[in-house]
Structure formats: C-alpha cells, structure tokens
Write a protein that holds these residues in place. Structure first.
Motif, PDB file in Angstrom:
ATOM      1  N   ILE A   1      14.532  22.975  23.517  1.00  0.00           N
ATOM      2  CA  ILE A   1      14.503  22.189  21.836  1.00  0.00           C
ATOM      3  C   ILE A   1      16.395  21.483  21.622  1.00  0.00           C
ATOM      4  CG2 ILE A   1      14.759  24.546  21.184  1.00  0.00           C
ATOM      5  CD1 ILE A   1      17.471  25.533  21.236  1.00  0.00           C
TER       6      ILE A   1
ATOM      7  N   TYR B   1      10.408  11.595  23.035  1.00  0.00           N
ATOM      8  CA  TYR B   1      10.696  10.254  21.346  1.00  0.00           C
ATOM      9  C   TYR B   1      10.689   8.507  22.390  1.00  0.00           C
ATOM     10  CZ  TYR B   1      10.442  14.873  19.566  1.00  0.00           C
ATOM     11  OH  TYR B   1      10.889  16.084  18.863  1.00  0.00           O
TER      12      TYR B   1
ATOM     13  N   TYR C   1       5.715   9.997  20.028  1.00  0.00           N
ATOM     14  CA  TYR C   1       6.001  11.338  20.806  1.00  0.00           C
ATOM     15  C   TYR C   1       5.320  11.538  21.805  1.00  0.00           C
ATOM     16  CZ  TYR C   1       7.671  15.969  22.747  1.00  0.00           C
ATOM     17  OH  TYR C   1       7.694  17.267  23.620  1.00  0.00           O
TER      18      TYR C   1
ATOM     19  N   LYS D   1      18.060  17.622  22.050  1.00  0.00           N
ATOM     20  CA  LYS D   1      17.467  15.922  22.525  1.00  0.00           C
ATOM     21  C   LYS D   1      18.209  15.481  22.737  1.00  0.00           C
ATOM     22  CE  LYS D   1      14.308  16.694  19.168  1.00  0.00           C
ATOM     23  NZ  LYS D   1      13.770  16.317  17.749  1.00  0.00           N
TER      24      LYS D   1
ATOM     25  N   ARG E   1      14.421   9.072  23.677  1.00  0.00           N
ATOM     26  CA  ARG E   1      15.149  10.551  23.922  1.00  0.00           C
ATOM     27  C   ARG E   1      14.700  11.521  24.496  1.00  0.00           C
ATOM     28  NH1 ARG E   1      15.970  12.082  18.187  1.00  0.00           N
ATOM     29  NH2 ARG E   1      13.152  11.573  17.945  1.00  0.00           N
TER      30      ARG E   1
ATOM     31  N   LYS F   1      13.460  15.440  25.405  1.00  0.00           N
ATOM     32  CA  LYS F   1      13.421  16.909  24.743  1.00  0.00           C
ATOM     33  C   LYS F   1      13.376  17.741  25.852  1.00  0.00           C
ATOM     34  CE  LYS F   1      10.897  19.607  21.564  1.00  0.00           C
ATOM     35  NZ  LYS F   1       9.867  20.001  20.153  1.00  0.00           N
TER      36      LYS F   1
END
Length: 224
Positions: A187, A110, A134, A189, A182, A184
């Motif tokens: 699930i 992100y 993203y 982050k 960020r 990922k």
C-alpha cells in the motif's frame, strides 16, 4: 626473690609499641565517567543501535522484494523522412514502438512523467511528452514516441556526418526517455525515481538501396 619476679610481671610494659589494627572494607570503584562524556557515550550507542536495526530491516525488505531494474527495447522504428538542407535544416518523421518491462513480482510502477528526445550527431532535433500510466507486476508496456517537424541543427560536423551515413545506407539516431517514477510496494508509494532510457538506433535510409536490411530490435540502456 619471688617478690622481685612478681613485681616485674605485674608492672607496666615498656617494649616496642604495638601497631594499631585497622579494619579494611572493600570500597566500590568510583566511576570515572563525567557527565558530558557519559551523555556522548550513550548517544553514540543509541545511534549505533539505530543504524544496525535499520540495516537489518533494509536487508530483510530487500530479500523479500528482490527489486530489479526495468528493461527497455525498441521493437520497431519507421523513418519516413530525414532530409538535411544546405542550411542545416532537418526535416524528419520518425515513429517508434518501445517495450518497457517491469520484471518485479511485488513492485508496481507509476510513470508520472515521460519525456522523449531524439538526437542526431549529438544535436537534439525532436522532443515530446507521453501520457502517464501505471504498470503492474511482471508486466510489459509499449510506448510510442513520435518525432516529426523541422529543426535547425547547429553542429559543425552534421553535414559531413549526414552525407557519409546517407551514402552508407543508415542513419544513427539516439532516442532518450526521461521518466519520473513512483514505486508501489503493497500500500506504500515511494517518491520519486528518475531513470533515463537511452537507445542507440541504426535506421535504414528511406528509399536507399544501400540499406541492406530493415530495422532490427534494439536493446536500450537504463541509467538511474
């Protein structure tokens, strides 16, 4: 004669005293560890165990994910205006296409914040923000930094640098991208990684015949 021998045999014993026979039993070794020392020792062992386990987990995660750094290239650059006045006011119009590559198979990214800056002779003249986005696994995204306007340059050598580069046919401009990312992972982050992308661009002077070619794709340096 017999009575004399018998009296000696039945009489009391006056020889050297017989040492008493002691019974020995094995005694357990008494612990030499005091209360605070035992507590510190147990705490140290616990911390050491936690560090070892955490290191093993981190190694396993790294081996599974195999994280790789993002890659960046400026694929095209259009400089339509770059004029420095006698008062050191720079009029500029620069547009770029920059490809950013996420080479990871299991990590998405992100881009929460993207700030772009342009520098000439170590003096900043352009600034802008780009929209967040993203980026999926093993994906290449293109961003389009643009700089246009007028800016006073305060460097002592800017006029000398500008005149020399103009006569040579190329301006050397640095473009920097500051991002907040960020990661990922499945699930999860992870907050926040702040890379800096720096691109050293060699831009042909607009309309100058001394420029022997067009802009060439430039690899950028990513610093974490």
């Amino acid at each position: 004669m017999a009575d004399t021998k018998s009296s000696h045999l039945n009489g009391a014993y006056y020889g050297p005293p017989v040492p008493p026979q002691h019974s020995y039993r094995s005694m357990g070794r008494r612990s030499s560890c005091c209360g605070p020392c035992c507590l510190l020792s147990a705490l140290f062992k616990l911390i050491f165990t936690i560090v070892i386990v955490a290191g093993i987990i981190a190694l396993v995660v790294w081996l599974v994910l195999r994280p790789k750094e993002i890659k960046a290239h400026v694929t095209s650059a259009t400089l339509t205006q770059f004029n420095l006045s006698s008062a050191n006011n720079l009029q500029y119009d620069l547009a770029l296409d920059m490809d950013i590559r996420n080479p990871n198979k299991r990590i998405g990214i992100y881009y929460d914040y993207i700030e772009t800056q342009a520098f000439y002779d170590s003096d900043r003249f352009g600034f802008g923000n780009l929209s967040p986005f993203y980026q999926g696994h093993k994906n290449t995204s293109t961003i389009h930094p643009e700089f246009n306007g007028t800016q006073l340059l305060l460097g002592d050598s800017v006029t000398t640098t500008y005149n020399r580069e103009k006569s040579e046919g190329y301006y050397y401009v640095d473009v920097k991208v500051y991002a907040k990312l960020r990661l990922k992972i499945w699930i999860f982050k992870i907050h926040h990684i702040n890379p800096k992308i720096k691109c050293n661009l060699k831009l042909p002077v607009p309309g100058n015949t001394n420029s022997t070619g067009s802009f060439e794709e430039t690899k950028c340096h990513v610093d974490y």
